[in-house]
Design a protein around this motif. Structure first.
Motif, mmCIF file in Angstrom:
data_model
loop_
_atom_site.group_PDB
_atom_site.id
_atom_site.type_symbol
_atom_site.label_atom_id
_atom_site.label_comp_id
_atom_site.label_asym_id
_atom_site.label_seq_id
_atom_site.Cartn_x
_atom_site.Cartn_y
_atom_site.Cartn_z
ATOM 1 N N SER A 1 1.290 -2.691 -8.080
ATOM 2 C CA SER A 1 1.704 -1.890 -6.932
ATOM 3 C C SER A 1 1.874 -2.791 -5.714
ATOM 4 O O SER A 1 1.091 -3.722 -5.500
ATOM 5 C CB SER A 1 0.644 -0.827 -6.651
ATOM 6 O OG SER A 1 0.899 -0.184 -5.423
ATOM 7 N N THR A 2 2.880 -2.513 -4.909
ATOM 8 C CA THR A 2 3.101 -3.296 -3.687
ATOM 9 C C THR A 2 2.109 -2.902 -2.609
ATOM 10 O O THR A 2 1.850 -3.684 -1.698
ATOM 11 C CB THR A 2 4.545 -3.102 -3.171
ATOM 12 O OG1 THR A 2 4.785 -1.707 -2.977
ATOM 13 C CG2 THR A 2 5.552 -3.673 -4.141
ATOM 14 N N THR A 3 1.530 -1.711 -2.700
ATOM 15 C CA THR A 3 0.576 -1.260 -1.686
ATOM 16 C C THR A 3 -0.876 -1.538 -2.078
ATOM 17 O O THR A 3 -1.732 -1.606 -1.216
ATOM 18 C CB THR A 3 0.750 0.249 -1.408
ATOM 19 O OG1 THR A 3 0.589 0.965 -2.623
ATOM 20 C CG2 THR A 3 2.118 0.533 -0.807
ATOM 21 N N ASP A 4 -1.139 -1.674 -3.393
ATOM 22 C CA ASP A 4 -2.500 -1.943 -3.866
ATOM 23 C C ASP A 4 -2.388 -2.788 -5.126
ATOM 24 O O ASP A 4 -2.090 -2.276 -6.198
ATOM 25 C CB ASP A 4 -3.230 -0.623 -4.157
ATOM 26 C CG ASP A 4 -4.650 -0.823 -4.664
ATOM 27 O OD1 ASP A 4 -5.092 -1.994 -4.819
ATOM 28 O OD2 ASP A 4 -5.323 0.187 -4.914
ATOM 29 N N SER B 1 1.675 -0.052 -11.429
ATOM 30 C CA SER B 1 2.694 0.975 -11.236
ATOM 31 C C SER B 1 3.576 1.067 -12.486
ATOM 32 O O SER B 1 4.062 0.051 -12.983
ATOM 33 C CB SER B 1 3.546 0.631 -10.016
ATOM 34 O OG SER B 1 4.547 1.606 -9.822
#
Length: 156
Positions: free
Chosen positions: A97-100, A105
């Protein structure tokens, strides 16, 4: 004959009789129904567990592996090999994931999205193979959802 215990009906007689066991009926029904899916899904390149993952992804993509596992009520150790096979088949991609960066993902590919149209033929074929009225299948599904909710561990 039945008696009431704490507001619940309890059948008197042999409580250990096999045909009186909910677990037995569920296990046999599950195996038999899933077996009906095998010849329908095989030409699409899917196993039944892969089909369930794809159904969840067609509802929402991308999803984290953890979110997908929660939706399908599967542990990541069970889900990871299924998702890897779907990735090998070209239906999904897996990426951090790009956010976490701790989260993985899972996203449908164009091929995975296109497969949905072919899978629209699956439910009618299963209904036909079962040979039961749709309203009876819907009542059974709804009763099973209530059973799942009743048996699902609740957070305290």
């Amino acid at each position: 004959m039945s008696e009431t215990t704490s507001g619940s009906q309890v059948t008197t007689g042999d409580l250990l009789q096999l045909d009186q066991q909910v677990c037995f009926a569920l296990a046999v029904a599950s195996r038999n129904v899933i077996a009906l899916y095998r010849p329908v899904l095989e030409p699409l390149g899917l196993t039944h567990p892969q089909y369930l993952v794809m159904l969840a992804l067609w509802e929402q993509s991308p999803r984290t592996l953890g979110g997908l596992g929660a939706e399908l009520m599967l542990e990541s150790a069970t889900l990871t090999p299924i998702v890897k096979r779907l990735e090998s088949a070209g239906f999904v991609t897996r990426a951090r994931s790009t956010t976490d960066e701790r989260a993985l993902s899972i996203e449908l590919t164009d091929t995975g999205r296109a497969l949905r149209a072919e899978c629209l033929a699956v439910p009618p074929q299963i209904i036909e193979r079962l040979g039961l009225p749709v309203d009876e299948l819907e009542r059974t599904r709804d009763a099973l959802h209530r059973l799942i909710a009743a048996a699902h561990p609740r957070a305290n």
